[in-house]
Design a protein around this motif. Structure first.
Motif, PDB file in Angstrom:
ATOM      1  N   GLU A  93      43.693 -13.221   5.943  1.00  0.00           N
ATOM      2  CA  GLU A  93      44.552 -12.208   5.403  1.00  0.00           C
ATOM      3  C   GLU A  93      45.778 -12.018   6.238  1.00  0.00           C
ATOM      4  OE1 GLU A  93      44.437 -10.309   2.275  1.00  0.00           O
ATOM      5  OE2 GLU A  93      43.453 -12.263   2.017  1.00  0.00           O
ATOM      6  N   LEU A  94      45.688 -12.102   7.594  1.00  0.00           N
ATOM      7  CA  LEU A  94      46.612 -11.828   8.612  1.00  0.00           C
ATOM      8  C   LEU A  94      47.666 -13.003   8.613  1.00  0.00           C
ATOM      9  CD1 LEU A  94      44.586  -9.891  11.431  1.00  0.00           C
ATOM     10  CD2 LEU A  94      46.331  -8.896   9.492  1.00  0.00           C
ATOM     11  N   GLY A  95      47.315 -14.032   8.059  1.00  0.00           N
ATOM     12  CA  GLY A  95      48.223 -15.315   8.199  1.00  0.00           C
ATOM     13  C   GLY A  95      48.219 -16.117   9.554  1.00  0.00           C
ATOM     14  N   ILE A  96      47.048 -15.980  10.063  1.00  0.00           N
ATOM     15  CA  ILE A  96      46.546 -16.790  11.477  1.00  0.00           C
ATOM     16  C   ILE A  96      46.278 -18.317  10.987  1.00  0.00           C
ATOM     17  CG2 ILE A  96      45.109 -17.056  13.426  1.00  0.00           C
ATOM     18  CD1 ILE A  96      44.615 -14.150  13.304  1.00  0.00           C
ATOM     19  N   GLU A  97      47.029 -19.023  11.393  1.00  0.00           N
ATOM     20  CA  GLU A  97      46.838 -20.667  11.148  1.00  0.00           C
ATOM     21  C   GLU A  97      45.732 -21.400  11.782  1.00  0.00           C
ATOM     22  OE1 GLU A  97      50.624 -22.489  11.617  1.00  0.00           O
ATOM     23  OE2 GLU A  97      51.635 -21.337   9.903  1.00  0.00           O
ATOM     24  N   HIS A  98      45.200 -22.470  11.177  1.00  0.00           N
ATOM     25  CA  HIS A  98      44.043 -23.168  11.804  1.00  0.00           C
ATOM     26  C   HIS A  98      43.029 -22.333  12.259  1.00  0.00           C
ATOM     27  CE1 HIS A  98      47.188 -25.984  11.554  1.00  0.00           C
ATOM     28  NE2 HIS A  98      47.959 -25.299  12.338  1.00  0.00           N
TER      29      HIS A  98
END
Length: 303
Positions: A93-98
């Motif tokens: 949800e926070l857009g943290i990739e991988h």
């Protein structure tokens, strides 16, 4: 279907939490104001509870629509997750990739870094959890630890939990006392009064584009309120069935017989007791007598 039979532009009593149908009833408006006020003052934990069908998910989505732009939101609609999966859901949800490729310790660090970054950019982060009563105890504890993240002046993340009364029961236990003490604002949604039920029904008809004469007369509203126990979701089911009955018989009006049939056909609805009906009839007679007395007093009727 009865859509065109009654001249609706859309179905008025669906069970999906459509914010276009949000009715500004006192309880829901108060809850929304509590939420917005608490978020603006930077409170850490906020809780809203209510019985099944009282409009928690609708209120949750209304909050997501109304929340000011400087808030970054993370929404978890199905929280029956162990702590590990909950952290991954928050990271997503926070857009943290991988985030799926890293271990839990590193994931926690990445979440903290993201929160610090958002904070530095002037944004506040709100984690909103629906159906919070489904969270395992370990996940509730993970949320408490997440709420520990803060700067010298403010929390890095605020948490809003929507849940059924079972959430209050769990928070009352000794095991979750630390989390309970973190809750600074809370609100309990109540069922609708008979007056609010009438407003609720007529509002939904209006939003659905109905332009004909009143469909739900006061006696039908009384039966609807008793049969649904004031629960909006149950009222929607009963109203839908009533409209189907009228449509099936080619009528454009609703009757007490329709609501009785709908109650009898709905498992969770309650048929009003005899004493309730007698009280209702007595109230109608008293109101009629008062109206007649007033008419004589004002000289509208001959003595």
């Amino acid at each position: 279907m009865y859509l065109y039979h009654f001249g609706f532009s859309e179905l008025p009593f669906t069970l999906t939490p459509n914010t276009n149908f949000y009715c500004g009833l006192r309880g829901h408006d108060e809850a929304l104001q509590v939420l917005l006020t608490a978020l603006k003052t930077g409170e850490g934990f906020i809780k809203v509870t209510g019985e099944v069908g009282t409009g928690k998910t609708l209120l949750c989505r209304k909050l997501l629509n109304e929340i000011p732009d400087h808030f970054a939101t993370a929404y978890i609609p199905n929280p029956y997750l162990p702590p590990e999966e909950l952290r991954h859901a928050v990271a997503s949800e926070l857009g943290i990739e991988h985030h799926a490729q890293i271990d839990q310790h590193q994931l926690t660090r990445e979440i903290e870094k993201k929160l610090v970054s958002l904070n530095k950019s002037g944004r506040s982060v709100v984690l909103i959890i629906d159906e919070a009563q489904a969270l395992p105890n370990e996940s509730l504890e993970a949320l408490r630890l997440l709420s520990n993240l803060e700067t010298e002046t403010r929390k890095l993340v605020q948490l809003v939990m929507f849940g059924q009364p079972e959430l209050d029961e769990r928070l009352a236990t000794r095991e979750l006392r630390q989390l309970r003490q973190r809750i600074s604002f809370s609100y309990q949604l109540e069922t609708l009064s008979e007056e609010d039920m009438g407003r609720y029904v007529h509002h939904r008809l209006q939003i659905a584009g109905y332009k004909g004469p009143p469909l739900f007369q006061p006696d039908v509203i009384w039966w609807l309120h008793k049969g649904s126990r004031g629960v909006p979701r149950l009222a929607n089911i009963l109203c839908h069935k009533m409209l189907l009955l009228a449509y099936g018989s080619g009528r454009h009006t609703l009757s007490v017989k329709d609501i009785k049939t709908a109650i009898a056909d709905t498992e969770d609805a309650i048929m009003p007791k005899r004493q309730d009906m007698l009280c209702f009839l007595a109230g109608v007679l008293v109101a009629a007598a008062l109206a007649l007395s007033l008419a004589f007093f004002l000289g509208w009727l001959p003595v």
